[in-house]
Design an enzyme around this catalytic site. Structure first.
Site, mmCIF file in Angstrom:
data_model
loop_
_atom_site.group_PDB
_atom_site.id
_atom_site.type_symbol
_atom_site.label_atom_id
_atom_site.label_comp_id
_atom_site.label_asym_id
_atom_site.label_seq_id
_atom_site.Cartn_x
_atom_site.Cartn_y
_atom_site.Cartn_z
ATOM 1 N N GLN A 122 0.833 -1.211 0.000
ATOM 2 C CA GLN A 122 0.000 0.000 0.000
ATOM 3 C C GLN A 122 0.866 1.258 0.000
ATOM 4 O O GLN A 122 1.505 1.562 1.001
ATOM 5 C CB GLN A 122 -0.869 -0.027 1.267
ATOM 6 N N GLY A 123 0.866 1.968 -1.100
ATOM 7 C CA GLY A 123 1.660 3.192 -1.205
ATOM 8 C C GLY A 123 0.816 4.437 -0.951
ATOM 9 O O GLY A 123 0.463 5.152 -1.890
ATOM 10 N N TYR A 124 0.494 4.671 0.318
ATOM 11 C CA TYR A 124 -0.276 5.868 0.699
ATOM 12 C C TYR A 124 0.650 6.894 1.371
ATOM 13 O O TYR A 124 0.852 7.989 0.877
ATOM 14 C CB TYR A 124 -1.378 5.496 1.695
ATOM 15 N N SER A 125 1.193 6.506 2.566
ATOM 16 C CA SER A 125 1.891 7.487 3.417
ATOM 17 C C SER A 125 3.153 8.020 2.757
ATOM 18 O O SER A 125 3.834 7.307 2.008
ATOM 19 C CB SER A 125 2.289 6.837 4.740
ATOM 20 N N SER A 157 4.397 -1.281 4.143
ATOM 21 C CA SER A 157 4.630 -2.605 4.729
ATOM 22 C C SER A 157 4.890 -3.627 3.630
ATOM 23 O O SER A 157 4.157 -3.697 2.643
ATOM 24 C CB SER A 157 3.414 -3.064 5.544
ATOM 25 N N GLU A 240 -9.436 -1.868 5.626
ATOM 26 C CA GLU A 240 -8.291 -1.980 6.544
ATOM 27 C C GLU A 240 -8.780 -1.879 8.002
ATOM 28 O O GLU A 240 -8.374 -2.662 8.854
ATOM 29 C CB GLU A 240 -7.268 -0.873 6.244
HETATM 30 C C1 LIG Z 1 2.180 -1.147 11.552
HETATM 31 C C2 LIG Z 1 2.033 -0.059 10.517
HETATM 32 C C3 LIG Z 1 1.864 -0.410 9.191
HETATM 33 C C4 LIG Z 1 1.741 0.598 8.222
HETATM 34 N N1 LIG Z 1 1.651 0.216 6.908
HETATM 35 C C5 LIG Z 1 1.527 1.175 5.963
HETATM 36 C C6 LIG Z 1 1.461 0.800 4.582
HETATM 37 O O1 LIG Z 1 1.563 -0.380 4.235
HETATM 38 N N2 LIG Z 1 1.329 1.762 3.655
HETATM 39 C C7 LIG Z 1 1.219 3.091 4.005
HETATM 40 O O2 LIG Z 1 1.034 3.913 3.112
HETATM 41 N N3 LIG Z 1 1.316 3.485 5.308
HETATM 42 C C8 LIG Z 1 1.465 2.550 6.295
HETATM 43 N N4 LIG Z 1 1.589 2.926 7.605
HETATM 44 C C9 LIG Z 1 1.656 4.362 7.930
HETATM 45 C C10 LIG Z 1 0.414 4.856 8.649
HETATM 46 O O3 LIG Z 1 -0.673 4.964 7.756
HETATM 47 C C11 LIG Z 1 0.782 6.225 9.267
HETATM 48 O O4 LIG Z 1 1.795 5.983 10.214
HETATM 49 C C12 LIG Z 1 -0.404 6.863 9.954
HETATM 50 O O5 LIG Z 1 -1.359 7.277 9.023
HETATM 51 C C13 LIG Z 1 0.030 8.077 10.806
HETATM 52 O O6 LIG Z 1 0.804 8.962 10.065
HETATM 53 P P1 LIG Z 1 2.226 9.483 10.598
HETATM 54 O O7 LIG Z 1 3.037 8.278 10.977
HETATM 55 O O8 LIG Z 1 2.773 10.405 9.589
HETATM 56 O O9 LIG Z 1 1.906 10.247 11.967
HETATM 57 P P2 LIG Z 1 1.370 11.742 12.092
HETATM 58 O O10 LIG Z 1 0.250 11.962 11.157
HETATM 59 O O11 LIG Z 1 2.537 12.660 12.029
HETATM 60 O O12 LIG Z 1 0.794 11.714 13.574
HETATM 61 C C14 LIG Z 1 1.634 11.848 14.733
HETATM 62 C C15 LIG Z 1 0.743 11.931 15.945
HETATM 63 O O13 LIG Z 1 -0.094 13.114 15.878
HETATM 64 C C16 LIG Z 1 -1.469 12.754 15.997
HETATM 65 N N5 LIG Z 1 -2.286 13.590 15.100
HETATM 66 C C17 LIG Z 1 -2.012 13.922 13.821
HETATM 67 N N6 LIG Z 1 -2.996 14.688 13.320
HETATM 68 C C18 LIG Z 1 -3.922 14.831 14.293
HETATM 69 C C19 LIG Z 1 -5.172 15.514 14.389
HETATM 70 N N7 LIG Z 1 -5.687 16.185 13.366
HETATM 71 N N8 LIG Z 1 -5.864 15.423 15.546
HETATM 72 C C20 LIG Z 1 -5.369 14.729 16.624
HETATM 73 N N9 LIG Z 1 -4.174 14.081 16.592
HETATM 74 C C21 LIG Z 1 -3.478 14.125 15.442
HETATM 75 C C22 LIG Z 1 -1.548 11.290 15.583
HETATM 76 O O14 LIG Z 1 -2.643 10.640 16.184
HETATM 77 C C23 LIG Z 1 -0.218 10.749 16.094
HETATM 78 O O15 LIG Z 1 -0.330 10.417 17.456
HETATM 79 C C24 LIG Z 1 1.742 1.971 8.590
HETATM 80 C C25 LIG Z 1 1.908 2.305 9.938
HETATM 81 C C26 LIG Z 1 2.067 1.310 10.897
HETATM 82 C C27 LIG Z 1 2.285 1.707 12.317
#
Ligand SMILES: Cc1cc2nc3c(=O)[nH]c(=O)nc-3n(C[C@H](O)[C@H](O)[C@H](O)COP(=O)(O)OP(=O)(O)OC[C@H]3O[C@@H](n4cnc5c(N)ncnc54)[C@H](O)[C@@H]3O)c2cc1C
Length: 391
Positions: A122-125, A157, A240
């Site tokens: 999954q290429g989202y983040s 992942s 998901e």
């Molecule tokens: C086990 C695992 C598997 C994953 N697999 C994939 C994958 O296959 N493909 C992919 O694309 N991504 C994947 N991800 C990434 C995942 O989608 C992101 O980590 C997630 O969306 C959070 O983004 P970030 O890490 O940039 O954190 P941030 O968005 O920077 O958040 C940091 C903190 O701030 C809080 N926060 C942010 N915005 C707000 C708001 N508006 N209100 C309140 N709190 C807020 C969050 O809750 C968090 O605690 C994976 C992550 C994990 C942990």
């Protein structure tokens, strides 16, 4: 699932599944991939696997019946027989293509995905776009009948194992951010794609960074309309959340914790006899049981064609809160033995190290708990919008 809900027909169905497993499955077949694949094909023919997918696409096309589904789950688990292929291809991509894909996309991708012949990542983040996913900057331009993709994805992942990526890319730079994104399917092994694995605290390296430099994919491998990728991506995220939020493994996880509490000792006595621990376990069991009961009600409501709003968000939070509390208790029970979980003496507890280190991940993947809470607050409770996230 409560026995009381079962009809005579369901009891007969259980006998039928049991008889099928008795003749078709032996646990030693698990070591032979071809035997497993052949068994799955027979189970599909019988209507036991991929019940929501059409026959023409490799499914068994059965009416929604949560009780039958649960009977299959229980009987297959008892026989230690494999069910659907695991992974996000089956749980996320195939249902998304079923809803949004063209006929060609469905025919091309769904059958081999269900058969486990192709795997997906999954290429989202992106480094600057996680919770605020719509701010993503990976771009795709249409050049001579192909999308040319440039950008940088992260936390992908198992990208290093994937045959295909489903990717969100900005195709309409002038449009408002949610309307400028498209959902593309991209072959993983081609020049221009560089994959770097990221070592995690658990010692594993499942996460990857993926760099796209002039990567090409045919124009017709867009899912949904151009610029409508955000809507399509919501479908994938819904699946998901459902995967993470399922109560299917909650009881088993709790029972494993109880067995750990039986083995460990507090003040020289079995930990399970400690009143403070018992209090924590009883509280946790309350959440586990209500999660399971709530899931059953939702399955039954689903069978009636009802889809109450925001359940996915609620289930995901409940599920990951349970996993977190299980991890906390396991950590307290094991103390510093957790650090030695791979030692021969404590090997039976090695799984707990991964459970503890991995428990936070599920509360982040697919949208963090805070984000789920925001959605519940705004859409469910009608509270004012989070200004920071609303732009
Ligand atoms: C086990 C695992 C598997 C994953 N697999 C994939 C994958 O296959 N493909 C992919 O694309 N991504 C994947 N991800 C990434 C995942 O989608 C992101 O980590 C997630 O969306 C959070 O983004 P970030 O890490 O940039 O954190 P941030 O968005 O920077 O958040 C940091 C903190 O701030 C809080 N926060 C942010 N915005 C707000 C708001 N508006 N209100 C309140 N709190 C807020 C969050 O809750 C968090 O605690 C994976 C992550 C994990 C942990």
């Amino acid at each position: 699932m409560g026995e009381g809900l079962q009809t005579e027909a369901h009891r007969a169905f259980r006998d039928e599944v049991r008889a099928f497993l008795a003749t078709e499955w032996r646990p030693e077949m698990a070591r032979n991939a071809a035997a497993v694949a052949a068994f799955r094909r027979r189970a599909v023919e019988q209507g036991y696997l991929y019940r929501g997918f059409p026959r023409a696409l490799g499914g068994s096309e059965q009416p929604t019946d949560p009780l039958r589904l649960e009977i299959i789950r229980q009987e297959f688990a008892m026989a230690r027989a494999p069910r659907e292929v695991t992974g996000l291809g089956v749980s996320m991509v195939a249902p998304t293509l079923l809803e949004w894909g063209t006929e060609e996309q469905k025919q091309r991708f769904i059958p081999p995905t269900l058969a486990g012949e192709i795997t997906w990542a999954q290429g989202y983040s992106e480094p600057g776009s996680g919770s605020d996913l719509a701010s993503l900057v990976t771009k795709a331009e249409l050049v001579d009948g192909e999308w040319v993709v440039n950008g940088h994805k992260i936390w992908t992942s198992n990208a290093f194992r994937a045959d295909w990526f489903f990717v969100l890319a900005r195709t309409e730079p002038a449009a408002p951010k949610h309307q400028g994104i498209s959902y593309l399917l991209i072959q993983a092994r081609q020049s221009g794609i560089e994959i770097k694995r990221i070592r995690q605290i658990s010692g594993k390296a499942d996460f990857c960074e993926v760099f796209f430099e002039d990567v090409r994919t045919p124009a017709d491998l867009i899912v949904g309309e151009r610029g409508a990728g955000w809507t399509v991506s919501r479908t994938t995220l819904k699946h998901e959340r459902n995967m993470v939020g399922s109560a299917a493994g909650a009881r088993e996880l709790f029972d494993r914790l109880l067995r750990l509490a039986e083995r460990r000792r507090i003040d020289g006595r079995p930990a399970l006899e400690d009143p403070v621990l018992r209090q924590r376990l009883v509280t946790l069991e309350g959440f586990v049981e209500s999660h399971i009961a709530s899931n059953e009600h939702q399955l039954l409501a689903g069978a009636r064609g009802e889809e109450p709003p925001l359940l996915g968000q609620l289930n995901k939070i409940t599920s990951t809160n349970i996993a977190d509390e299980v991890a906390q208790i396991a950590m307290d029970l094991m103390g510093e033995d957790l650090l030695r979980a791979a030692d021969p003496d404590t090997r039976s507890d090695a799984k707990w190290q991964q459970q503890v280190l991995g428990s936070l991940g599920l509360a982040i993947a697919g949208g963090t708990s805070n984000i789920q809470r925001n959605v519940i607050a705004e859409r469910g409770l009608g509270l004012p919008r989070d200004e920071g996230a609303a732009q």
